[in-house]
Scaffold this motif. Sequence first.
Motif, short mmCIF file in Angstrom:
data_model
loop_
_atom_site.label_atom_id
_atom_site.label_comp_id
_atom_site.label_asym_id
_atom_site.label_seq_id
_atom_site.Cartn_x
_atom_site.Cartn_y
_atom_site.Cartn_z
N GLY A 184 56.79 31.28 -46.71
CA GLY A 184 56.22 31.08 -45.39
C GLY A 184 57.29 30.82 -44.34
O GLY A 184 57.23 31.38 -43.23
N THR A 188 57.96 33.48 -41.25
CA THR A 188 57.60 33.04 -39.89
C THR A 188 58.78 32.46 -39.11
O THR A 188 58.71 32.33 -37.89
CB THR A 188 56.48 31.98 -39.95
OG1 THR A 188 56.98 30.81 -40.61
CG2 THR A 188 55.27 32.51 -40.71
N TRP A 190 59.55 29.41 -39.25
CA TRP A 190 59.23 28.00 -39.02
C TRP A 190 59.44 27.22 -40.30
O TRP A 190 58.75 27.46 -41.31
CB TRP A 190 57.80 27.86 -38.53
CG TRP A 190 57.41 26.44 -38.22
CD1 TRP A 190 58.05 25.58 -37.39
CD2 TRP A 190 56.28 25.72 -38.75
NE1 TRP A 190 57.41 24.37 -37.35
CE2 TRP A 190 56.32 24.43 -38.17
CE3 TRP A 190 55.25 26.05 -39.64
CZ2 TRP A 190 55.37 23.46 -38.47
CZ3 TRP A 190 54.30 25.08 -39.92
CH2 TRP A 190 54.36 23.80 -39.34
N TRP A 193 56.67 25.10 -42.91
CA TRP A 193 55.96 25.50 -44.12
C TRP A 193 56.61 24.87 -45.36
O TRP A 193 55.93 24.47 -46.30
CB TRP A 193 55.94 27.02 -44.26
CG TRP A 193 55.05 27.69 -43.28
CD1 TRP A 193 55.39 28.50 -42.24
CD2 TRP A 193 53.62 27.60 -43.24
NE1 TRP A 193 54.31 28.92 -41.55
CE2 TRP A 193 53.18 28.39 -42.14
CE3 TRP A 193 52.66 26.93 -44.00
CZ2 TRP A 193 51.84 28.52 -41.80
CZ3 TRP A 193 51.32 27.06 -43.66
CH2 TRP A 193 50.93 27.84 -42.58
#
Length: 317
Positions: A184, A188, A190, A193
């Motif tokens: 994740g 993304t 980010w 996650w």
Amino acid sequence: MAEQGESAFTVIVAAAANLGIAAAKAVAGVVSGSSAMLSEAAHSVADTVTEVMLLTALKRSARPADEDHPLGYANERYVWALLASVATFVGGAVFSLYDGIRTLAYGEELGDPLVSYVVLAVAFVLEGFSLRTAVRQVRGEAERARTPFARYLRRTPDTTVKAVVMEDSAALSGLMLAAGGLLGSELTGWDGWDGIASILIGVLLVYVAWVLGRSNAELLIGRPLPVPMREGIRAELLSVPHIVDVLELTTLIQGPDEFLVAAKVDFRDVASAAQVEWACEEAEEQIRERFPAVRRVYLDPTPGLGRARQPDAPPAP
């Protein structure tokens, strides 16, 4: 004793797998900068400590009874198993929750996740082998007890192998969570996650520690034999000549293969002392033949309620 050796082998397999996996996860966590991988490393370290405690439990609980401990040391297994559940909570869950919250609050710089994926794949295979060994033992015990697998695992007094099954199951789930967190974050951009995955691993370990802690606490406090076994013991007592009623039946699980039975028994009024003695020996023999794990049988000849209330009944000595 055969089951004790089988349990020891199951725990040793799990300990060996977790020791190597913990080192690999720690290296991968440092290289990749993944908090989920570091949480998994803490998870494996906690599992290794747990299995060392479980091996200690198996060894110390196998000691024979002595003058200072006339009922033996079987219950000591549950003391060490309870400490093992605390180690799972402190060593794995607390670190995972802290690291996940820290990542969400301050972020982290992720490196190359390739090493982590490789370690996760190898760990999944090793944990799967350890889990298969434990499940095979539990399935065999459940079949011998003629009890469904899930129910046997939930109520088994062998909390050492239960701990291995639950911890290996949690480890496989944790590996998938860690892989999901890494993927994740990579897709993304980010890093939250990865922090969320670490928190979920911590929550999973809290649940495992709570279930194992509760199971061992129940057995330390004193848990009776299952209802079907109690009914079978009562039936065996009533089948013995000269025994007319079982006024009170107390059973206690002292260990996975060590049970205690105590009962207040009403004998025929005309039974002689010799007949009462014979009936007690016969009852003990029948109970042990049907339930080999029953190690101690204590029978207390007690007058029935009707006789005890008679005004002309002789006073108690």
